[in-house]
Write an enzyme that holds these catalytic residues in place. Sequence first.
Site, mmCIF file in Angstrom:
data_model
loop_
_atom_site.group_PDB
_atom_site.id
_atom_site.type_symbol
_atom_site.label_atom_id
_atom_site.label_comp_id
_atom_site.label_asym_id
_atom_site.label_seq_id
_atom_site.Cartn_x
_atom_site.Cartn_y
_atom_site.Cartn_z
ATOM 1 N N ARG A 243 6.766 3.617 1.295
ATOM 2 C CA ARG A 243 5.538 3.455 0.508
ATOM 3 C C ARG A 243 5.997 3.280 -0.935
ATOM 4 N NH1 ARG A 243 0.008 6.917 0.788
ATOM 5 N NH2 ARG A 243 -0.187 5.480 2.527
ATOM 6 N N HIS B 180 -1.511 -2.806 3.012
ATOM 7 C CA HIS B 180 -1.440 -1.563 3.771
ATOM 8 C C HIS B 180 -1.546 -1.914 5.262
ATOM 9 C CE1 HIS B 180 -1.389 2.528 4.711
ATOM 10 N NE2 HIS B 180 -2.525 2.952 4.189
ATOM 11 N N GLN C 54 -2.523 0.597 8.132
ATOM 12 C CA GLN C 54 -3.945 0.946 8.147
ATOM 13 C C GLN C 54 -4.728 -0.029 9.027
ATOM 14 O OE1 GLN C 54 -5.319 3.695 6.405
ATOM 15 N NE2 GLN C 54 -6.962 3.223 7.819
ATOM 16 N N ASP D 183 -13.166 1.124 0.045
ATOM 17 C CA ASP D 183 -12.036 1.975 -0.340
ATOM 18 C C ASP D 183 -12.313 2.463 -1.758
ATOM 19 O OD1 ASP D 183 -9.561 3.248 -0.425
ATOM 20 O OD2 ASP D 183 -8.380 1.416 -0.612
ATOM 21 N N CYS E 79 -10.247 3.914 4.656
ATOM 22 C CA CYS E 79 -8.884 4.356 4.989
ATOM 23 C C CYS E 79 -8.645 5.819 4.640
ATOM 24 C CB CYS E 79 -7.866 3.463 4.304
ATOM 25 S SG CYS E 79 -7.923 3.551 2.502
ATOM 26 N N ARG F 82 -4.113 6.376 13.299
ATOM 27 C CA ARG F 82 -2.859 6.025 12.605
ATOM 28 C C ARG F 82 -1.665 6.474 13.458
ATOM 29 N NH1 ARG F 82 -2.902 5.480 7.071
ATOM 30 N NH2 ARG F 82 -0.746 4.853 7.409
HETATM 31 N N1 CP Z 1 -4.986 6.009 4.467
HETATM 32 C C1 CP Z 1 -3.782 6.458 4.051
HETATM 33 O O1 CP Z 1 -2.773 5.736 4.051
HETATM 34 O O2 CP Z 1 -3.764 7.760 3.679
HETATM 35 P P1 CP Z 1 -2.586 8.558 2.957
HETATM 36 O O3 CP Z 1 -2.482 8.056 1.551
HETATM 37 O O4 CP Z 1 -2.998 9.984 3.046
HETATM 38 O O5 CP Z 1 -1.287 8.294 3.701
HETATM 39 N N1 NVA Z 2 -6.142 1.687 -2.035
HETATM 40 C C1 NVA Z 2 -5.677 3.036 -1.889
HETATM 41 C C2 NVA Z 2 -5.340 3.310 -0.461
HETATM 42 C C3 NVA Z 2 -4.835 4.707 -0.188
HETATM 43 C C4 NVA Z 2 -4.470 4.926 1.247
HETATM 44 C C5 NVA Z 2 -4.470 3.256 -2.777
HETATM 45 O O1 NVA Z 2 -3.613 2.362 -2.855
HETATM 46 O O2 NVA Z 2 -4.395 4.292 -3.428
#
Ligand code: CP
Ligand code: NVA
Length: 299
Positions: free
Chosen positions: A103, A130, A133, A218, A258, A286
């Site tokens: 990430r 993502h 997701q 989101d 998400c 997930r």
């Molecule tokens: N939706 C998602 O990726 O959640 P986290 O940031 O908790 O991993």
């Molecule tokens: N769009 C959000 C998704 C988190 C899972 C972010 O990038 O923070």
Amino acid sequence: MSRHYLSEADLSANEFRRLLVRAEEMKAAHKSGEIYTPFANKTLAMIFEKSSTRTRVSFETGMTQLGGHAIYLSPKDSQLGRGEPLEDTAKVLSQMVDMVMLRTNVHQSVVNFAANSQVPVINGLTDLLHPCQLLADMQTFFAHRGDISGAIVAWVGDGNNVCNSYINTANLLGFTLRIACPTAYHPDETLLAAAGDAVEFVETPMDACRDAALVVTDVWSSMGQEAEQAGRAAAFADYQIDSKLMSVADKDALFMHCLPAHRGEEVTAEVIDGKQSVVWEEAGNRLHAQKALMEFLLA
Ligand code: CP
Ligand code: NVA
């Protein structure tokens, strides 16, 4: 050559659909108490440049259930934080572990990592996409409503990483993504161009939600955009999903997010905690979707 999953476009439509079927199979098997450990002695390294609850726990638990092991690494407690390049880290880690999930802030970091890795690399969220997701979201939709091909999906709010992933998936699986988003916050132009007719922009959230089979939103400020919070709250003030918006969608429409969510901002408590919301199942999936993904990449 290892297969990677950096973008939805790294899978064919057939492969994507097969993963959704496999994810449901693995979910049922797990629920019935079946033990399936093909990953004995396998290790997944997980590099997180930013926070996570779902992604970390689902990958780590997924590896445990498959008989393997996961290692959590963050810049704070690895040499990454002291300036060791990600590319060097890729060359080293990929001689030791069997798969890596990252990430990162910048999408190119994941691309560069994969280019230097001998083992499969999974995108666990970047500023651009993502894709994990979307496996869980599609697994959830297919389980409730069957194939999403031909359906209308409404995206209301920020044109962010999750929105970009919906654009890729609309193109891949053949649904129409209707986006209501302030012009200044539009999604990625290159991905939009690649998706062609699969994506439509509409003026208002109401236009997006009309007859939609799935309504998705989101947060207004993603991780790393905390300083923009006030400006974004003002720009998105008219983009909240509430019961009035849900009432113009298909009567069987599902609501997804998400997570983490901000009740009272992008969605009302009534909607996210209401009957049409499948956010808990979406989050739970997930685990199963990523187990299917890891099995596919290591096969
Ligand atoms: N939706 C998602 O990726 O959640 P986290 O940031 O908790 O991993
Ligand atoms: N769009 C959000 C998704 C988190 C899972 C972010 O990038 O923070």
